[in-house]
Design a protein around this motif. Structure first.
Motif, short mmCIF file in Angstrom:
data_model
loop_
_atom_site.label_atom_id
_atom_site.label_comp_id
_atom_site.label_asym_id
_atom_site.label_seq_id
_atom_site.Cartn_x
_atom_site.Cartn_y
_atom_site.Cartn_z
N UNK A 63 11.67 6.21 14.49
CA UNK A 63 12.07 7.23 13.52
C UNK A 63 12.66 8.43 14.25
N UNK A 64 13.30 9.31 13.49
CA UNK A 64 13.77 10.58 14.02
C UNK A 64 12.59 11.55 14.14
N UNK A 65 12.74 12.57 14.95
CA UNK A 65 11.65 13.52 15.16
C UNK A 65 11.24 14.24 13.88
N UNK A 66 12.19 14.50 12.99
CA UNK A 66 11.87 15.25 11.77
C UNK A 66 11.13 14.42 10.72
N UNK A 67 10.85 13.15 11.04
CA UNK A 67 10.17 12.28 10.09
C UNK A 67 8.65 12.27 10.26
N UNK A 68 8.14 13.02 11.24
CA UNK A 68 6.69 13.09 11.45
C UNK A 68 6.34 14.35 12.22
N UNK A 69 5.15 14.87 11.95
CA UNK A 69 4.63 15.93 12.81
C UNK A 69 3.98 15.29 14.03
N UNK A 118 4.02 6.69 3.54
CA UNK A 118 3.00 7.73 3.56
C UNK A 118 3.56 9.09 3.12
N UNK A 119 2.72 9.85 2.45
CA UNK A 119 3.09 11.22 2.06
C UNK A 119 3.28 12.09 3.30
N UNK A 120 2.45 11.88 4.32
CA UNK A 120 2.57 12.61 5.58
C UNK A 120 2.48 11.62 6.73
N UNK A 121 3.40 11.73 7.66
CA UNK A 121 3.37 10.89 8.86
C UNK A 121 3.03 11.78 10.05
N UNK A 122 2.05 11.33 10.85
CA UNK A 122 1.54 12.14 11.96
C UNK A 122 1.49 11.28 13.21
N UNK A 123 2.23 11.68 14.22
CA UNK A 123 2.27 10.95 15.49
C UNK A 123 1.26 11.57 16.46
N UNK A 124 0.42 10.71 17.04
CA UNK A 124 -0.58 11.14 18.02
C UNK A 124 -0.09 10.71 19.40
N UNK A 125 0.12 11.68 20.29
CA UNK A 125 0.67 11.34 21.60
C UNK A 125 0.28 12.37 22.64
N UNK A 126 -0.24 11.92 23.79
CA UNK A 126 -0.52 12.88 24.85
C UNK A 126 0.79 13.30 25.51
N UNK A 127 0.72 14.30 26.36
CA UNK A 127 1.93 14.93 26.90
C UNK A 127 2.76 14.01 27.79
N UNK A 128 2.21 12.89 28.27
CA UNK A 128 2.98 11.99 29.12
C UNK A 128 4.07 11.26 28.34
N UNK A 129 3.99 11.27 27.01
CA UNK A 129 4.96 10.52 26.19
C UNK A 129 6.26 11.30 25.96
N UNK A 130 6.23 12.61 26.20
CA UNK A 130 7.41 13.43 25.95
C UNK A 130 8.48 13.18 27.02
N UNK A 131 9.72 13.03 26.56
CA UNK A 131 10.82 12.74 27.47
C UNK A 131 11.02 11.28 27.74
N UNK A 132 10.07 10.44 27.33
CA UNK A 132 10.18 8.99 27.52
C UNK A 132 11.04 8.37 26.42
N UNK A 142 0.82 -1.22 0.00
CA UNK A 142 0.00 0.00 0.00
C UNK A 142 0.85 1.26 0.00
N UNK A 143 0.20 2.37 -0.40
CA UNK A 143 0.79 3.70 -0.31
C UNK A 143 -0.28 4.60 0.30
N UNK A 144 0.13 5.54 1.16
CA UNK A 144 -0.82 6.32 1.93
C UNK A 144 -0.65 7.83 1.72
N UNK A 145 -1.76 8.53 1.83
CA UNK A 145 -1.68 9.99 1.90
C UNK A 145 -1.21 10.42 3.28
N UNK A 146 -1.76 9.76 4.30
CA UNK A 146 -1.41 10.11 5.67
C UNK A 146 -1.36 8.83 6.52
N UNK A 147 -0.39 8.79 7.41
CA UNK A 147 -0.30 7.69 8.38
C UNK A 147 -0.40 8.28 9.79
#
Length: 250
Positions: A219-225, A198-212, A162-167
């Protein structure tokens, strides 16, 4: 109190509770607030803890992973806000990948009026997608009991068709140095490939995930919003330099 003694005191406090406020540490060490802030910054850099608003919290274990039922009771409002905004990014005619996870599951309610094609590795997603009348494809593979995600060689091979517009991807850890991480190497591989396809990669994460930092690099941070509900000021500048972050609030 010497620096090493203060650090030991801080870590001992975190052994007893998951989050410790700065004032509690000040009271326990008889040090100034500015000194404690410097201590927390140093201990965070040394990966002993993570700073949160007004204090510090214990880091999760590298392999720690909650079940779907456990996740479904945590941070419900935050996940709803993130999912609602994420769904607003989906356009008519999009082909999207929905990763396994409770936040991506929350997106489905907000997609029901859209003409989209969805591919998922989330076993818990399937009934909801079909009930909403959304055109749905699943990938193959081994069903991981704890997360109900399809992973492994079969999942990877079928995903590559498959190929995606957004993941839309769930994540366990988001760190300025170590990027996006998750406990299971096989699940990390599925997330990684979905992002690459995917053309756009989007990570969904609540604030508890930061720093973990979890065990397996995705992936690296620059590979997804990133879409989140809150971003502590300790992280705001650092993350903004590396990726795009959308903070959604009520």
């Amino acid at each position: 109190m010497l620096t090493e003694e203060r650090h030991r005191t801080i870590l001992n406090l975190l052994e007893d509770k998951d989050i410790v406020k700065i004032q509690e540490i000040v009271d326990a060490t008889d040090a100034s607030e500015s000194t404690i802030r410097r201590d927390l910054t140093q201990l965070e850099q040394e990966k002993y803890l993570k700073r949160v608003h007004g204090g510090a919290s214990k880091l999760q274990g590298k392999l720690q992973e909650l079940s779907v039922s456990e996740k479904s009771t945590k941070n419900l409002q935050e996940k709803h806000l993130i999912a609602q905004y994420a769904a607003s990014l989906v356009e008519e005619g999009d082909c999207i990948f929905l990763d396994a996870g409770t936040t991506t599951l929350n997106m489905i309610d907000h997609l029901k009026e859209k003409a989209v094609v969805i591919v998922t590795n989330g076993l818990t997603h399937i009934d909801c997608l079909l009930e909403k009348g959304l055109k749905t494809y699943t990938i193959g593979g081994y069903v991981k009991p704890i997360t109900k995600a399809m992973i492994g060689r079969g999942a990877v091979e079928s995903l590559r068709e498959y190929r995606f517009d957004k993941a839309f991807i769930g994540m366990n850890g988001i760190h300025p140095q170590y990027g996006f991480t998750t406990p299971d190497p096989e699940e990390a591989q599925v997330k990684k490939i979905a992002m690459e396809l995917s053309r756009e990669a989007i990570v969904l994460a609540d604030d508890t995930k930061f720093g973990e930092i979890a065990f397996s690099k995705v992936a690296n941070l620059d590979e997804a919003m990133i879409i989140t509900n809150s971003l502590d000021e300790n992280y705001a500048t650092t993350f903004a330099e590396k990726t795009t972050i959308k903070v959604v609030t009520t």
